[in-house]
Design a protein around this motif. Structure first.
Motif, mmCIF file in Angstrom:
data_model
loop_
_atom_site.group_PDB
_atom_site.id
_atom_site.type_symbol
_atom_site.label_atom_id
_atom_site.label_comp_id
_atom_site.label_asym_id
_atom_site.label_seq_id
_atom_site.Cartn_x
_atom_site.Cartn_y
_atom_site.Cartn_z
ATOM 1 N N ASP A 51 0.705 -1.216 0.130
ATOM 2 C CA ASP A 51 -0.163 0.099 -0.121
ATOM 3 C C ASP A 51 0.949 1.282 -0.051
ATOM 4 O OD1 ASP A 51 -2.125 -1.463 0.121
ATOM 5 O OD2 ASP A 51 -2.809 -1.387 2.154
ATOM 6 N N ASP A 52 1.938 1.164 0.888
ATOM 7 C CA ASP A 52 2.946 2.467 0.680
ATOM 8 C C ASP A 52 3.573 2.655 -0.745
ATOM 9 O OD1 ASP A 52 2.099 2.645 3.350
ATOM 10 O OD2 ASP A 52 3.789 1.507 4.336
ATOM 11 N N LEU A 54 2.456 1.786 -3.345
ATOM 12 C CA LEU A 54 1.467 2.053 -4.424
ATOM 13 C C LEU A 54 1.225 3.636 -4.289
ATOM 14 C CD1 LEU A 54 -1.073 -0.957 -4.733
ATOM 15 C CD2 LEU A 54 0.853 -0.290 -6.301
ATOM 16 N N HIS A 55 1.039 4.162 -2.989
ATOM 17 C CA HIS A 55 0.890 5.296 -2.540
ATOM 18 C C HIS A 55 2.069 6.365 -3.015
ATOM 19 C CE1 HIS A 55 -0.735 8.923 -0.317
ATOM 20 N NE2 HIS A 55 0.265 9.075 0.314
ATOM 21 N N ALA A 58 1.577 6.979 -6.980
ATOM 22 C CA ALA A 58 0.346 7.696 -7.365
ATOM 23 C C ALA A 58 0.731 9.157 -7.089
ATOM 24 C CB ALA A 58 -0.682 7.308 -6.388
ATOM 25 N N THR A 59 1.285 9.445 -5.837
ATOM 26 C CA THR A 59 1.687 10.850 -5.323
ATOM 27 C C THR A 59 2.819 11.503 -6.496
ATOM 28 O OG1 THR A 59 1.405 10.094 -3.120
ATOM 29 C CG2 THR A 59 2.744 12.294 -3.427
ATOM 30 N N GLU A 64 -4.578 8.779 -8.853
ATOM 31 C CA GLU A 64 -5.019 7.942 -7.406
ATOM 32 C C GLU A 64 -4.701 6.524 -7.369
ATOM 33 O OE1 GLU A 64 -9.363 7.562 -7.863
ATOM 34 O OE2 GLU A 64 -9.203 8.106 -9.945
ATOM 35 N N VAL A 65 -4.884 5.694 -6.402
ATOM 36 C CA VAL A 65 -4.653 4.258 -6.267
ATOM 37 C C VAL A 65 -5.721 3.770 -6.237
ATOM 38 C CG1 VAL A 65 -3.857 2.403 -4.880
ATOM 39 C CG2 VAL A 65 -2.537 4.557 -4.766
#
Length: 567
Positions: A51-52, A54-55, A58-59, A64-65
């Motif tokens: 999750d980290d 992917l974030h 995206a940033t 967006e994820v």
């Protein structure tokens, strides 16, 4: 480790301070060793959670994820990305919003991939980030049952496409028009399919050849050329322009040879293509050398050296000085052998430098220099600079001329180990070649330690290997008679679907090692001809290429025809 090997994701995470230098080096080392994607290695090493990661992606992209779990995708969006594009670039169309196509990419930070998808979809694309594993499952789910576009289907489309034929005529010598043509969807699709098919067929080279009345595409697989269904003649210009665009070459330059490089991803593997462009009477001939990092094992053990050769080579490359030469024709695996030797001696206490034309594989911990004759960077110039760089081991891609040979000998005499290649038919021929170049025989005899001659022969397909009784005529080609055989068995490949009915799958090396002993040194100093050096080496126990080929025949690895062809 070069940035070319580490991924954009890893550089982004390292640049944001989310991992330290030690973790970065560890992950880069693992990517190099296993060819696994960075996102996988970061999770496997417990450095970051999915999750980290992917974030962070995206940033960086300002997007967006999204979750693909149980998500339905509109048929309208799926139609815009063909199955071949989705499978080649690991992308999944998600939705069509106000004319903009949302696409989830397994490697969203690669700008070249988003450009390709933009061309394929013929509309604006918004990249979104999702779990790569879910993207691959989605591609399997939504495209798995759909029949992939075949080579012949695309050819039919292009044949029927009168617009492209008209545009080719209109483009003439206009570089801008040629570039626009190169970026048209059918051309992009066609070139991508040719490249993908070549990689899947394990081709080592792809040839695009324009003739007066036809345009040919051929693949070289296991050393033999195979022709594909020929595309229409008028595609020569857009297809060669497309390849030049992909490799950042000058489209308007059609009178001089050009060299470039393309990096593509096929089935999740990073493939390097080395591009050579040559002007001919009927257009530009382009040859792509396929360098698949994941399929080449640069370990001395995997070269298939006979035990006595393996023992000698592993000992000789540990020596503090001297010259070790690998010889053979183009494409016989000389560079792979030298790379494997370098990998073996690449330790923290040794400085390794290579001069190559061009650099084929990046090896961590080795300073690799690309030769560029046009810019004045020759082998001789590189070697002179190397001696001021305090090296322990030097690799010279090829001893092409007297100056390069003399500096290599000078380096050896001043306490450096030098590895190099020569283009000769056999290992004793390397000695004569150096004398012919103008090197003094006493310098050769005092520095040359050994010459390894090698060839690559095709191996019989394991699936359809069949024993047979050779005829007297076949045996006479090898210099054997039926009385020499005893209980030895010969094999050939019948041909099956596994080997595309060729009877062969893969290649292996056959080797000939000339050790420069005192007796050989005396002959070198006396300027003895190749045939005398060869006779003395055989007397002293040298196993010739032909004899090593016989070993491979009796082991059931290759055929009489292959050994006769290459020795």
């Amino acid at each position: 480790m070069s940035d070319e090997i580490s991924s954009p994701l890893l550089r982004l995470i390292h640049g944001n301070g989310l991992i330290d230098d030690l973790q970065y080096e560890e992950v880069v080392g693992e990517i190099k060793r296993s060819a696994a994607p960075a996102i996988q290695v970061l999770q496997d090493f417990g450095i970051m959670k999915l999750d980290d990661i992917l974030h962070v992606e995206a940033t960086a992209l300002g997007t967006e994820v999204i979750s693909l779990k149980d998500r339905e995708i509109s048929a309208e969006a799926l139609k815009l990305i063909p199955a071949k594009v989705a499978q080649m670039y690991h992308c999944l169309p998600i939705a069509l919003l106000d004319g903009i196509l949302q696409v989830a990419l397994a490697e969203p930070l690669d700008p070249a991939t988003s450009d390709e998808i933009h061309f394929a979809a013929k509309r604006d694309v918004q990249i979104v980030v999702a779990d790569p594993a879910d993207i691959l499952k989605g591609i399997e789910r939504f495209y798995g049952q759909e029949e992939n576009e075949t080579f012949s289907q695309i050819l039919k489309e292009l044949d029927a496409n009168k617009d492209i034929a008209r545009e080719v005529v209109e483009a003439g010598d206009d570089a801008a028009a040629a570039e626009a043509l190169a970026n048209e969807v059918p051309i992009v699709k066609f070139v991508n399919l040719v490249l993908q098919q070549a990689v899947l067929d394990r081709a080592s080279d792809i040839h695009f050849e324009p003739f007066e009345s036809e345009f040919r595409i051929r693949y070289r697989v296991d050393g033999a050329l195979y022709e594909m269904a020929p595309p229409p003649k008028h595609l020569a210009l857009p297809v060669t322009s497309r390849i030049k665009v992909m490799s950042n070459l000058n489209i308007s330059e059609k009178r001089l040879p050009q060299d470039g490089r393309i990096n593509i991803t096929v089935s999740g593997k990073q493939i390097d293509l080395r591009v050579s462009c040559l002007p001919t009477a009927f257009g530009e001939s382009i040859v792509l050398r396929v360098l698949d990092r994941s399929s080449v094992s640069l370990e001395v053990e995997s070269l298939g050296l006979p035990k006595y050769v393996y023992d000698f080579v592993t000992e000789v490359i540990q020596r503090p000085n001297g010259i070790f030469v690998v010889t053979g024709p183009t494409g016989c695996g000389k560079t792979t052998t030298l790379y494997s030797c370098l990998r073996r001696v690449n330790a923290i206490d040794s400085k390794l430098l290579t001069a190559e034309d061009p650099v084929e594989f990046d090896i961590e911990g080795i300073m690799q220099v690309a030769i560029n004759e046009a810019a004045g960077m020759t082998f001789a110039k590189a070697l002179k600079s190397f001696l001021r760089q305090d090296p322990d081991i030097i690799m010279v891609g090829e001893m092409r001329d007297l100056e390069t040979a003399q500096i290599s000998i000078q380096a050896s005499l001043t306490g450096h180990l030098v590895l190099s290649t020569l283009h000769t038919n056999d290992s004793p021929g390397a000695v004569t070649r150096l004398v012919d170049m103008g090197v003094e025989p006493f310098l050769i005899s005092s520095t040359l330690m050994a010459v390894l001659g090698q060839r690559l022969v095709r191996t019989i397909c394991k699936n359809c290997r069949t024993p047979f009784e050779p005829t007297e005529q076949q045996l006479s080609l090898l210099g054997l008679s039926p009385y020499d055989l005893g209980d030895k068995v010969f094999h050939y490949g019948r041909g099956c679907s596994t080997c595309n009915d060729t009877g062969y799958k893969g290649r292996k090396g056959i080797f000939e090692l000339l050790v420069v002993s005192d007796a050989i040194r005396t002959l070198i100093n006396d300027r003895a001809p190749t045939v005398v050096v060869r006779q003395k080496a055989v007397e002293l126990g040298m196993v010739t290429l032909r004899e090593d080929g016989l070993r491979s025949i009796f082991d059931g690895d290759t055929t009489i025809e292959e050994v006769v062809k290459y020795t």
